[in-house]
Design a protein around this motif. Structure first.
Motif, mmCIF file in Angstrom:
data_model
loop_
_atom_site.group_PDB
_atom_site.id
_atom_site.type_symbol
_atom_site.label_atom_id
_atom_site.label_comp_id
_atom_site.label_asym_id
_atom_site.label_seq_id
_atom_site.Cartn_x
_atom_site.Cartn_y
_atom_site.Cartn_z
ATOM 1 N N ARG A 150 0.832 -1.200 0.000
ATOM 2 C CA ARG A 150 0.000 0.000 0.000
ATOM 3 C C ARG A 150 0.875 1.262 0.000
ATOM 4 N NH1 ARG A 150 -5.305 -1.077 1.539
ATOM 5 N NH2 ARG A 150 -5.548 0.958 2.517
ATOM 6 N N THR A 151 1.663 1.398 -1.033
ATOM 7 C CA THR A 151 2.620 2.504 -1.084
ATOM 8 C C THR A 151 1.942 3.862 -1.205
ATOM 9 O OG1 THR A 151 2.867 2.192 -3.466
ATOM 10 C CG2 THR A 151 4.454 1.064 -2.043
ATOM 11 N N SER A 199 -0.099 5.028 0.648
ATOM 12 C CA SER A 199 -0.307 5.558 1.997
ATOM 13 C C SER A 199 0.948 6.220 2.571
ATOM 14 C CB SER A 199 -0.764 4.438 2.934
ATOM 15 O OG SER A 199 0.265 3.490 3.123
ATOM 16 N N ILE A 200 2.071 6.058 1.880
ATOM 17 C CA ILE A 200 3.333 6.592 2.397
ATOM 18 C C ILE A 200 3.451 8.078 2.115
ATOM 19 C CG2 ILE A 200 5.843 6.503 2.214
ATOM 20 C CD1 ILE A 200 5.576 3.590 1.374
ATOM 21 N N ASN A 201 3.821 8.849 3.143
ATOM 22 C CA ASN A 201 4.086 10.267 2.966
ATOM 23 C C ASN A 201 5.525 10.644 3.296
ATOM 24 O OD1 ASN A 201 1.540 11.579 2.126
ATOM 25 N ND2 ASN A 201 0.776 10.672 4.025
ATOM 26 N N ARG A 217 6.205 5.986 6.730
ATOM 27 C CA ARG A 217 5.054 6.301 7.558
ATOM 28 C C ARG A 217 4.037 7.119 6.786
ATOM 29 N NH1 ARG A 217 7.752 10.514 11.892
ATOM 30 N NH2 ARG A 217 7.894 12.355 10.526
ATOM 31 N N ARG A 218 2.828 7.172 7.353
ATOM 32 C CA ARG A 218 1.754 7.972 6.780
ATOM 33 C C ARG A 218 1.863 9.426 7.217
ATOM 34 N NH1 ARG A 218 -1.876 3.153 8.860
ATOM 35 N NH2 ARG A 218 -0.467 3.657 10.563
ATOM 36 N N ASP A 219 2.452 9.638 8.368
ATOM 37 C CA ASP A 219 2.646 10.991 8.895
ATOM 38 C C ASP A 219 3.472 11.804 7.901
ATOM 39 O OD1 ASP A 219 3.404 13.272 10.328
ATOM 40 O OD2 ASP A 219 3.557 12.174 12.213
ATOM 41 N N ASP A 245 5.708 3.835 10.780
ATOM 42 C CA ASP A 245 4.749 2.732 10.786
ATOM 43 C C ASP A 245 5.339 1.417 10.286
ATOM 44 O OD1 ASP A 245 2.702 5.278 9.485
ATOM 45 O OD2 ASP A 245 2.531 4.490 11.526
#
Length: 122
Positions: free
Chosen positions: A27-28, A30-32, A99-101, A110
């Motif tokens: 689920r790339t 979702s990466i920030n 991470r999503r952050d 994450d």
């Protein structure tokens, strides 16, 4: 879920260079933010560098500024760490994280890779 696989570690003499790669899958979208951390024997894991996925903002540990460069290839879902002028004190296991952050500093990561060993001989 996101899977991270590091590569590019190895043994190098002081003053030499290495480039680490970290390929992300799953689920790339979702990466920030992606980062590199390292852990030397007997020491705690420490932050090395981070980059935002969209704007490419970067942050570095003071001791690697001017020697290390973090970059990303969005099309390949890969982040790199170019390490130049390596020193024996750079010896550690290097971990990729995501991470999503979206913040470039602070917070928790994450997802983590398994790590790749970097050894710098004097």
């Amino acid at each position: 879920q996101v899977q991270l696989v590091e590569s590019g570690g190895g043994l190098v003499q002081a003053g030499g260079s290495l480039r680490l790669s970290c390929a992300a899958s799953g689920r790339t979208f979702s990466i920030n933010t992606m980062g590199w951390f390292r852990q030397a024997p007997g020491k705690e894991r420490e932050f090395v560098a981070a980059i935002t996925w969209s704007g490419g903002s970067t942050s570095y540990k003071d001791s690697v500024k001017g020697r290390f460069t973090i970059s990303r290839d969005n099309a390949k879902n890969t982040v790199y760490l170019q390490m130049n002028s390596l020193k024996p004190e750079d010896t550690a296991i290097y971990y990729c994280a995501a991470r999503r952050d979206p913040r470039i500093v602070g917070g928790e990561y994450d997802y983590w890779g398994q790590g790749t060993q970097v050894t710098v001989s004097s």
